[in-house]
Motif scaffolding. Structure first.
Motif, mmCIF file in Angstrom:
data_model
loop_
_atom_site.group_PDB
_atom_site.id
_atom_site.type_symbol
_atom_site.label_atom_id
_atom_site.label_comp_id
_atom_site.label_asym_id
_atom_site.label_seq_id
_atom_site.Cartn_x
_atom_site.Cartn_y
_atom_site.Cartn_z
ATOM 1 N N LEU A 40 -8.715 5.226 0.161
ATOM 2 C CA LEU A 40 -7.593 5.947 -0.197
ATOM 3 C C LEU A 40 -6.869 5.894 -1.583
ATOM 4 O O LEU A 40 -6.822 4.563 -1.871
ATOM 5 C CB LEU A 40 -6.533 6.112 1.011
ATOM 6 N N GLU A 41 -6.708 6.606 -2.130
ATOM 7 C CA GLU A 41 -5.702 6.545 -3.327
ATOM 8 C C GLU A 41 -4.333 7.123 -3.142
ATOM 9 O O GLU A 41 -3.970 8.165 -2.512
ATOM 10 C CB GLU A 41 -6.156 7.247 -4.560
ATOM 11 N N PRO A 42 -3.236 6.341 -3.939
ATOM 12 C CA PRO A 42 -3.291 5.291 -4.478
ATOM 13 C C PRO A 42 -3.578 3.903 -3.664
ATOM 14 O O PRO A 42 -2.973 3.472 -2.660
ATOM 15 C CB PRO A 42 -1.974 5.038 -5.049
ATOM 16 N N LYS A 43 -4.711 3.222 -4.058
ATOM 17 C CA LYS A 43 -5.153 2.126 -3.427
ATOM 18 C C LYS A 43 -3.976 0.939 -3.179
ATOM 19 O O LYS A 43 -3.786 0.480 -2.170
ATOM 20 C CB LYS A 43 -6.199 1.422 -4.113
ATOM 21 N N GLU A 44 -3.044 0.544 -4.190
ATOM 22 C CA GLU A 44 -2.222 -0.339 -4.023
ATOM 23 C C GLU A 44 -1.079 0.028 -2.963
ATOM 24 O O GLU A 44 -0.454 -0.788 -2.341
ATOM 25 C CB GLU A 44 -1.436 -0.605 -5.342
ATOM 26 N N VAL A 45 -0.688 1.419 -2.936
ATOM 27 C CA VAL A 45 0.195 1.761 -2.091
ATOM 28 C C VAL A 45 -0.339 1.791 -0.590
ATOM 29 O O VAL A 45 0.417 1.160 0.388
ATOM 30 C CB VAL A 45 0.611 3.232 -2.469
ATOM 31 N N PHE A 46 -1.680 2.255 -0.306
ATOM 32 C CA PHE A 46 -2.115 2.233 1.048
ATOM 33 C C PHE A 46 -2.521 0.826 1.485
ATOM 34 O O PHE A 46 -2.433 0.728 2.569
ATOM 35 C CB PHE A 46 -3.216 3.189 0.913
ATOM 36 N N HIS A 47 -2.790 0.014 0.553
ATOM 37 C CA HIS A 47 -3.160 -1.344 0.817
ATOM 38 C C HIS A 47 -1.850 -2.008 1.396
ATOM 39 O O HIS A 47 -1.730 -2.524 2.612
ATOM 40 C CB HIS A 47 -3.440 -2.397 -0.356
ATOM 41 N N TYR A 48 -0.594 -1.967 1.090
ATOM 42 C CA TYR A 48 0.550 -2.464 1.473
ATOM 43 C C TYR A 48 0.988 -1.550 2.941
ATOM 44 O O TYR A 48 1.483 -2.114 3.842
ATOM 45 C CB TYR A 48 1.856 -2.136 0.634
ATOM 46 N N PHE A 49 0.668 -0.354 2.901
ATOM 47 C CA PHE A 49 0.916 0.624 4.034
ATOM 48 C C PHE A 49 0.314 0.109 5.399
ATOM 49 O O PHE A 49 0.634 -0.254 6.412
ATOM 50 C CB PHE A 49 0.866 1.916 3.669
ATOM 51 N N GLU A 50 -1.111 -0.459 5.010
ATOM 52 C CA GLU A 50 -1.837 -0.846 6.128
ATOM 53 C C GLU A 50 -1.432 -2.188 6.705
ATOM 54 O O GLU A 50 -1.512 -2.495 7.768
ATOM 55 C CB GLU A 50 -3.438 -0.835 5.660
ATOM 56 N N GLU A 51 -1.230 -3.179 5.613
ATOM 57 C CA GLU A 51 -0.683 -4.198 5.964
ATOM 58 C C GLU A 51 0.768 -4.325 6.862
ATOM 59 O O GLU A 51 0.780 -5.097 7.726
ATOM 60 C CB GLU A 51 -0.288 -5.472 4.717
ATOM 61 N N LEU A 52 1.684 -3.356 6.410
ATOM 62 C CA LEU A 52 2.983 -3.256 7.283
ATOM 63 C C LEU A 52 2.391 -2.676 8.622
ATOM 64 O O LEU A 52 3.114 -3.027 9.417
ATOM 65 C CB LEU A 52 3.744 -2.301 6.506
ATOM 66 N N SER A 53 1.415 -1.941 8.816
ATOM 67 C CA SER A 53 1.016 -1.196 10.002
ATOM 68 C C SER A 53 0.407 -2.433 10.895
ATOM 69 O O SER A 53 0.182 -2.071 12.150
ATOM 70 C CB SER A 53 0.092 -0.161 9.720
ATOM 71 N N GLN A 54 0.163 -3.398 10.628
ATOM 72 C CA GLN A 54 -0.515 -4.518 11.361
ATOM 73 C C GLN A 54 0.677 -5.273 11.765
ATOM 74 O O GLN A 54 0.551 -6.219 12.792
ATOM 75 C CB GLN A 54 -1.287 -5.578 10.544
#
Length: 480
Positions: free
Chosen positions: A7-21
């Motif tokens: 998903l774009e923006p990659k940098e934002v969704f990267h951190y969103f997924e980390e937070l979701s863990q």
């Protein structure tokens, strides 16, 4: 494997997924707070973590922006924890089960936590960037926003140098929020006596309502399961002899309750079931397509002995639920169409020796907030109960002479090709508490499009997130 990698923006969704863990329900924020501290330490950024887990991270301005006024990026670390009745998700230890569907990020059978995880993710992505021009950044991550805004209440803002604050806790992409309602939580405790009764025991479950945010969606007239339970109990009590054993509905005062369960003892269960079925049909006609999944389930145990409330105490409980104010109480006289004052009967619980009711009262006018509070104090005194007030937070008043708002509005018009809406919101935002601590703060609130926050249907618009990311980068570029 990461679910949001493509998903774009990659940098934002990267951190969103980390937070979701990371489990991060309200009052369970130590782990996510430590995650933010480690993020800052790993990048050599200045970081402050207070005793209640609020975090402030500072990053110097990029080349050419070193002497610019700092910009504050703000969001909260906690999330509302709601799940379906069949879910076995444990919010204290389980990661969220993310998936992508129809252009949205969702969580299976639970709230998503995009409120306000997407704000934290965007701030972390900005702090981690090395190619985005920006003035000095001061990221404020507060805790326990969803229940009383305890983080914003307790944070020390003396280390903050900036005066322009961008809160990323809004869900309407097209709107710049420039003010919000104040509120407080009101708990009414009614003492109850008990007796023993034998008869048919009916466990009645009202379920399937949409629920949702008790501020932003209060004007949509969604069904409140607690209020429906009061109406049904009142109909049963008027038509036949019943005894109420217990009632439980809702989990949080800021969530419109989607389910409520009560247990009654009757001598004519067939008649009771007919009344319940008739009431369900009435509700389906009243709500129509707005509440398509509304249902009532009845589980019966014949000839059972049960502890029930005394007749008078039961009548008091039913009387309050059925007759107390709930929903929109008044609309704004200056901003037509906007809710000014409301309340939500969010939680009903039966405990040892009492039934408790928790309501969230909101208003953008302090005198109207006081009026509704006094009304519920009157309820408590009239019914012989006690009351408790907690989680009060001030309204964030619209600022005529703002520096940050026209910057955001001009950039929005340039990026989107249209003017934004500028409005206030009937929900609590931390800008009120933060600007109360630091009156020189000049605040706006923006955010990507989300739907059905505070409910299991919560979803985050992927394309909107991308547009909001681009908007944020352009806003920071303009703050030179």
């Amino acid at each position: 494997m990461p679910i949001l990698d493509n998903l774009e923006p990659k940098e934002v969704f990267h951190y969103f997924e980390e937070l979701s863990q990371i489990p991060r329900g309200t009052f369970n924020t130590k782990e996510v707070s430590d995650y933010c501290v480690k993020f800052a330490n790993d990048r050599g950024l200045e970081v402050i973590q207070d005793e209640i887990n609020n975090v402030i991270i500072k990053k110097p301005g990029t080349e050419g922006y070193e002497e610019s006024d700092p910009v504050i990026i703000q969001g909260h670390l906690d999330m509302v924890c709601e799940k379906t009745e069949l879910s076995d998700h444990d919010f204290t230890k389980d990661p969220l089960d993310l998936y992508v569907e129809d252009g949205f990020v969702k969580a299976r059978d639970t709230t998503l936590g995009a409120d306000d995880g997407i704000a934290v993710a965007m701030a972390l992505a900005l702090l981690d960037s090395d190619d985005i021009p920006h003035p000095p950044l001061e990221a404020i991550f507060t805790v326990d926003e969803e229940v009383g805004m305890g983080g914003a209440e307790g944070i020390d803002l003396s280390p903050i140098n900036g005066k322009m604050l961008i809160n990323l806790d809004s869900e309407d992409e097209d709107t710049i929020i420039a003010g919000c309602a104040g509120g407080l939580s009101f708990r009414l405790n009614l003492p109850i006596g008990r007796k023993s009764m034998t008869g048919d025991c009916l466990e009645v479950v009202i379920r399937g309502l949409k629920g949702g945010h008790s501020g932003q969606e209060i004007d949509q007239q969604r069904g409140n399961a607690n209020k429906l339970a009061g109406r049904l109990l009142n109909r049963l009590n008027e038509t036949m002899d019943i005894a109420l054993s217990d009632i439980q509905g809702g989990a949080k005062d800021n969530v419109i309750p989607s389910s409520c369960k009560f247990t009654i003892v009757v001598h004519d269960s067939i008649k009771a079931e007919v009344i319940i079925e008739n009431m369900l049909n009435i509700w389906k006609q009243e709500f129509g397509a707005d509440e398509p999944d509304l249902d009532v389930i009845v589980n019966k145990t014949e000839n059972a002995e049960k502890s029930v409330m005394t007749d008078m105490d039961m009548k008091k409980v039913i009387f309050f639920i059925n007759n107390c104010q709930n929903g929109v109480y008044g609309f704004s006289r200056s901003l037509k169409g906007l809710v000014e004052t409301s309340d939500n009967l969010g939680v009903v619980t039966t405990e040892e020796g009492k039934v408790s009711f928790v309501l969230l009262i909101r208003s953008s006018v302090s005198s109207k907030l006081e009026e509704l509070k006094e009304a519920f104090i009157g309820w408590a005194e009239f019914l012989g109960g006690t009351y408790e007030l907690s989680g009060a937070y001030p309204a964030w008043m619209y600022k005529e002479n703002s520096k940050i708002r026209p910057i955001v509005a001009d950039v929005f018009e340039r990026v989107y090709g249209r003017k934004p809406n500028i409005s206030t919101i009937h929900a609590g935002l931390e800008c009120g508490l933060l600007s109360g601590k630091k009156p020189e703060l000049d605040c706006v609130s923006i955010g990507p499009k989300m739907a059905d926050i505070h409910s299991v249907n919560e979803r985050l618009d992927i394309a909107s997130t991308g547009r909001m990311w681009n908007l944020m980068k352009e806003i920071l570029k303009e703050c030179k």
